[in-house]
Design a protein around this motif. Structure first.
Motif, PDB file in Angstrom:
ATOM      1  N   THR A   1       0.831  -1.210   0.000  1.00 32.40           N
ATOM      2  CA  THR A   1       0.000   0.000   0.000  1.00 32.40           C
ATOM      3  C   THR A   1       0.861   1.254   0.000  1.00 32.40           C
ATOM      4  O   THR A   1       0.569   2.233  -0.705  1.00 32.40           O
ATOM      5  CB  THR A   1      -0.931   0.007   1.220  1.00 32.40           C
ATOM      6  N   ASP A   2       1.950   1.245   0.772  1.00 27.63           N
ATOM      7  CA  ASP A   2       2.860   2.397   0.824  1.00 27.63           C
ATOM      8  C   ASP A   2       3.511   2.649  -0.535  1.00 27.63           C
ATOM      9  O   ASP A   2       3.679   3.799  -0.953  1.00 27.63           O
ATOM     10  CB  ASP A   2       3.931   2.177   1.887  1.00 27.63           C
ATOM     11  N   ILE A   3       3.879   1.570  -1.219  1.00 30.10           N
ATOM     12  CA  ILE A   3       4.447   1.706  -2.564  1.00 30.10           C
ATOM     13  C   ILE A   3       3.433   2.350  -3.503  1.00 30.10           C
ATOM     14  O   ILE A   3       3.759   3.258  -4.280  1.00 30.10           O
ATOM     15  CB  ILE A   3       4.888   0.329  -3.109  1.00 30.10           C
ATOM     16  N   CYS A   4       2.190   1.893  -3.418  1.00 33.62           N
ATOM     17  CA  CYS A   4       1.146   2.412  -4.306  1.00 33.62           C
ATOM     18  C   CYS A   4       0.835   3.877  -4.029  1.00 33.62           C
ATOM     19  O   CYS A   4       0.667   4.669  -4.962  1.00 33.62           O
ATOM     20  CB  CYS A   4      -0.122   1.575  -4.162  1.00 33.62           C
ATOM     21  N   ILE A   5       0.765   4.270  -2.746  1.00 30.36           N
ATOM     22  CA  ILE A   5       0.477   5.667  -2.402  1.00 30.36           C
ATOM     23  C   ILE A   5       1.554   6.583  -2.960  1.00 30.36           C
ATOM     24  O   ILE A   5       1.268   7.624  -3.568  1.00 30.36           O
ATOM     25  CB  ILE A   5       0.362   5.841  -0.875  1.00 30.36           C
ATOM     26  N   SER A   6       2.804   6.207  -2.761  1.00 28.41           N
ATOM     27  CA  SER A   6       3.906   7.027  -3.258  1.00 28.41           C
ATOM     28  C   SER A   6       3.900   7.095  -4.778  1.00 28.41           C
ATOM     29  O   SER A   6       4.151   8.151  -5.370  1.00 28.41           O
ATOM     30  CB  SER A   6       5.246   6.469  -2.764  1.00 28.41           C
ATOM     31  N   THR A   7       3.604   5.968  -5.425  1.00 28.08           N
ATOM     32  CA  THR A   7       3.612   5.919  -6.881  1.00 28.08           C
ATOM     33  C   THR A   7       2.467   6.740  -7.484  1.00 28.08           C
ATOM     34  O   THR A   7       2.579   7.235  -8.611  1.00 28.08           O
ATOM     35  CB  THR A   7       3.523   4.453  -7.354  1.00 28.08           C
ATOM     36  N   CYS A   8       1.389   6.896  -6.756  1.00 30.86           N
ATOM     37  CA  CYS A   8       0.244   7.677  -7.256  1.00 30.86           C
ATOM     38  C   CYS A   8       0.523   9.176  -7.275  1.00 30.86           C
ATOM     39  O   CYS A   8      -0.154   9.915  -8.002  1.00 30.86           O
ATOM     40  CB  CYS A   8      -0.990   7.419  -6.383  1.00 30.86           C
TER      41      CYS A   8
ATOM     42  N   VAL B   1       6.491  10.834   3.842  1.00 33.33           N
ATOM     43  CA  VAL B   1       7.412  10.459   4.927  1.00 33.33           C
ATOM     44  C   VAL B   1       7.034   9.147   5.622  1.00 33.33           C
ATOM     45  O   VAL B   1       7.901   8.275   5.796  1.00 33.33           O
ATOM     46  CB  VAL B   1       7.548  11.609   5.946  1.00 33.33           C
ATOM     47  N   PRO B   2       5.776   8.941   6.055  1.00 30.81           N
ATOM     48  CA  PRO B   2       5.453   7.661   6.719  1.00 30.81           C
ATOM     49  C   PRO B   2       5.726   6.454   5.836  1.00 30.81           C
ATOM     50  O   PRO B   2       6.212   5.427   6.314  1.00 30.81           O
ATOM     51  CB  PRO B   2       3.948   7.799   7.026  1.00 30.81           C
ATOM     52  N   GLN B   3       5.426   6.581   4.540  1.00 27.73           N
ATOM     53  CA  GLN B   3       5.643   5.460   3.613  1.00 27.73           C
ATOM     54  C   GLN B   3       7.130   5.132   3.475  1.00 27.73           C
ATOM     55  O   GLN B   3       7.497   3.977   3.233  1.00 27.73           O
ATOM     56  CB  GLN B   3       5.058   5.797   2.239  1.00 27.73           C
ATOM     57  N   MET B   4       7.980   6.139   3.620  1.00 26.01           N
ATOM     58  CA  MET B   4       9.418   5.919   3.536  1.00 26.01           C
ATOM     59  C   MET B   4       9.967   5.351   4.841  1.00 26.01           C
ATOM     60  O   MET B   4      10.888   4.516   4.838  1.00 26.01           O
ATOM     61  CB  MET B   4      10.125   7.248   3.215  1.00 26.01           C
ATOM     62  N   MET B   5       9.394   5.763   5.974  1.00 22.77           N
ATOM     63  CA  MET B   5       9.946   5.379   7.278  1.00 22.77           C
ATOM     64  C   MET B   5       9.483   4.005   7.756  1.00 22.77           C
ATOM     65  O   MET B   5      10.176   3.364   8.538  1.00 22.77           O
ATOM     66  CB  MET B   5       9.550   6.429   8.322  1.00 22.77           C
ATOM     67  N   ASN B   6       8.319   3.544   7.308  1.00 23.40           N
ATOM     68  CA  ASN B   6       7.774   2.278   7.796  1.00 23.40           C
ATOM     69  C   ASN B   6       8.732   1.094   7.665  1.00 23.40           C
ATOM     70  O   ASN B   6       8.894   0.317   8.615  1.00 23.40           O
ATOM     71  CB  ASN B   6       6.450   1.960   7.086  1.00 23.40           C
ATOM     72  N   PRO B   7       9.416   0.904   6.517  1.00 20.16           N
ATOM     73  CA  PRO B   7      10.352  -0.223   6.432  1.00 20.16           C
ATOM     74  C   PRO B   7      11.488  -0.142   7.440  1.00 20.16           C
ATOM     75  O   PRO B   7      11.906  -1.166   7.992  1.00 20.16           O
ATOM     76  CB  PRO B   7      10.895  -0.116   4.988  1.00 20.16           C
ATOM     77  N   PHE B   8      11.996   1.069   7.686  1.00 17.83           N
ATOM     78  CA  PHE B   8      13.078   1.226   8.665  1.00 17.83           C
ATOM     79  C   PHE B   8      12.590   0.891  10.070  1.00 17.83           C
ATOM     80  O   PHE B   8      13.301   0.248  10.845  1.00 17.83           O
ATOM     81  CB  PHE B   8      13.619   2.663   8.623  1.00 17.83           C
ATOM     82  N   ILE B   9      11.381   1.315  10.389  1.00 21.33           N
ATOM     83  CA  ILE B   9      10.838   1.050  11.723  1.00 21.33           C
ATOM     84  C   ILE B   9      10.714  -0.450  11.960  1.00 21.33           C
ATOM     85  O   ILE B   9      11.104  -0.962  13.012  1.00 21.33           O
ATOM     86  CB  ILE B   9       9.467   1.736  11.884  1.00 21.33           C
ATOM     87  N   TYR B  10      10.193  -1.166  10.980  1.00 21.58           N
ATOM     88  CA  TYR B  10       9.981  -2.602  11.166  1.00 21.58           C
ATOM     89  C   TYR B  10      11.272  -3.414  11.034  1.00 21.58           C
ATOM     90  O   TYR B  10      11.432  -4.434  11.704  1.00 21.58           O
ATOM     91  CB  TYR B  10       8.939  -3.118  10.174  1.00 21.58           C
ATOM     92  N   SER B  11      12.189  -2.976  10.192  1.00 22.29           N
ATOM     93  CA  SER B  11      13.417  -3.759  10.002  1.00 22.29           C
ATOM     94  C   SER B  11      14.435  -3.508  11.109  1.00 22.29           C
ATOM     95  O   SER B  11      15.153  -4.421  11.523  1.00 22.29           O
ATOM     96  CB  SER B  11      14.036  -3.445   8.641  1.00 22.29           C
ATOM     97  N   LEU B  12      14.509  -2.286  11.614  1.00 22.89           N
ATOM     98  CA  LEU B  12      15.505  -1.959  12.626  1.00 22.89           C
ATOM     99  C   LEU B  12      15.103  -2.413  14.029  1.00 22.89           C
ATOM    100  O   LEU B  12      15.959  -2.618  14.883  1.00 22.89           O
ATOM    101  CB  LEU B  12      15.764  -0.448  12.638  1.00 22.89           C
ATOM    102  N   ARG B  13      13.801  -2.562  14.277  1.00 21.72           N
ATOM    103  CA  ARG B  13      13.323  -2.906  15.617  1.00 21.72           C
ATOM    104  C   ARG B  13      12.762  -4.331  15.688  1.00 21.72           C
ATOM    105  O   ARG B  13      12.082  -4.676  16.651  1.00 21.72           O
ATOM    106  CB  ARG B  13      12.260  -1.912  16.073  1.00 21.72           C
TER     107      ARG B  13
END
Length: 311
Positions: A70-77, A282-294
């Motif tokens: 969903t984050d990919i799609c929002i950014s791509t739109c 910003v949230p769409q970019m940060m979500n992967p870092f939040i889940y991968s780093l923690r």
């Protein structure tokens, strides 16, 4: 302003973007290109990690992969059109493309709301009913939650988009934004938009209120269960499990609420457009870092994915 005729409407709109300063255009292009590429790469890695690692074939990571998509799609739109306009030094967007942006952003925004609620419910069941977790959060229920959420989101967006079609627009076609944001487009209409605004706020309350209520209920129950855990280590383990999702929820709703407050207090469409970057990019970019780093499981899956790619 004089209402535009049907021909004028189909000429489309003008996206004013984030700045009129020509010296800033190259900087904006590079900045948002990097943010877009990081968003696509980060979320794509999350999806590939979940698919490739059998240990991540659980409801929590199923919902996470849907969130990443969903984050990919929002950014791509939104972002590619802005980058194209900066690169070609044009600001136009066709009427059909504008409607498509409105429908896409509304659909994906509502769908992300439901996904965050589903992820909160998943954590609630895992912590408050661990022995029944596998029975409750079965693949059928997970698929049903995603399917129903998507259908409701599509229906909501389609309704709003169809109600834009009969509107007559004025000769002023300038949208003070970097994408066709629904409320900004409605402001350009010369015909009565009372029904559009009432429907928009009503559906926002419903489609925003129900998921938020579900999230608040889930975490109220989780906190109540955590307080009953005698050991500090057990409490920390629970908070570590819920931590990434809580951060994502605060980032998503916090930025959206901040933009709402900004637009209400600051009567400047340009500043509102800049603030909108905080909830649409910003949230769409940060979500992967939040889940991968923690998340240890996600770190392990990403390492395996990297090693397979290298070998």
């Amino acid at each position: 302003m004089e209402p535009g005729n049907q021909t004028d409407v189909h000429r489309g709109f003008i996206l004013l973007g984030l700045s009129d300063d020509p010296d800033l255009q190259s900087l904006l292009f590079c900045l948002f290109l990097i943010m877009y590429l990081v968003t696509i790469l980060g979320n794509l890695l999350i999806i590939l990690a979940v698919i490739s690692d059998s240990h991540l074939h659980t409801p929590m990571y199923f919902f996470l992969s849907q969130l990443s998509f969903t984050d990919i799609c929002i950014s791509t739109c939104t972002v590619p059109k802005m980058l194209l306009n900066i690169q070609t030094r044009t600001r136009s967007i066709t009427y059909v493309s504008c409607l498509a942006q409105i429908g896409s952003v509304l659909t994906l925004g509502a769908f992300e709301n439901f996904l965050l609620a589903a992820m909160a419910y998943d954590r609630y069941v895992a912590i408050c009913h661990p022995l029944r977790y596998a029975a409750i959060m079965n693949p059928r229920l997970c698929g049903l939650l995603v399917g129903v959420s998507l259908i409701l989101s599509l229906g909501d967006a389609l309704l709003h988009t169809l109600m834009v079609l009969p509107l007559a627009f004025c000769s002023d076609r300038d949208i003070p934004h970097f994408f066709c944001e629904f409320s900004q487009v409605i402001k350009l209409a010369c015909s009565d938009t009372l029904s559009n605004n009432i429907l928009f706020y009503l559906m926002t309350c419903i489609f925003g209120g129900i998921p938020v209520s579900g999230i608040l209920f889930s975490y109220t129950q989780i906190i109540s269960s955590v307080l009953k855990i005698p050991s500090a280590g057990g409490k920390l383990k629970v908070f570590a499990t819920c931590g990434p999702h809580i951060l994502v929820v605060f980032l998503f709703y916090g930025t959206a609420f901040g933009v709402y407050i900004t637009s209400s207090v600051i009567d400047s469409p340009g500043k509102t457009a800049v603030a909108s970057v905080m909830y649409i990019i910003v949230p769409q970019m940060m979500n992967p870092f939040i889940y991968s780093l923690r998340n240890k499981d996600m770190k392990g899956a990403l390492r395996k994915l990297a090693s397979r790619t290298v070998s």
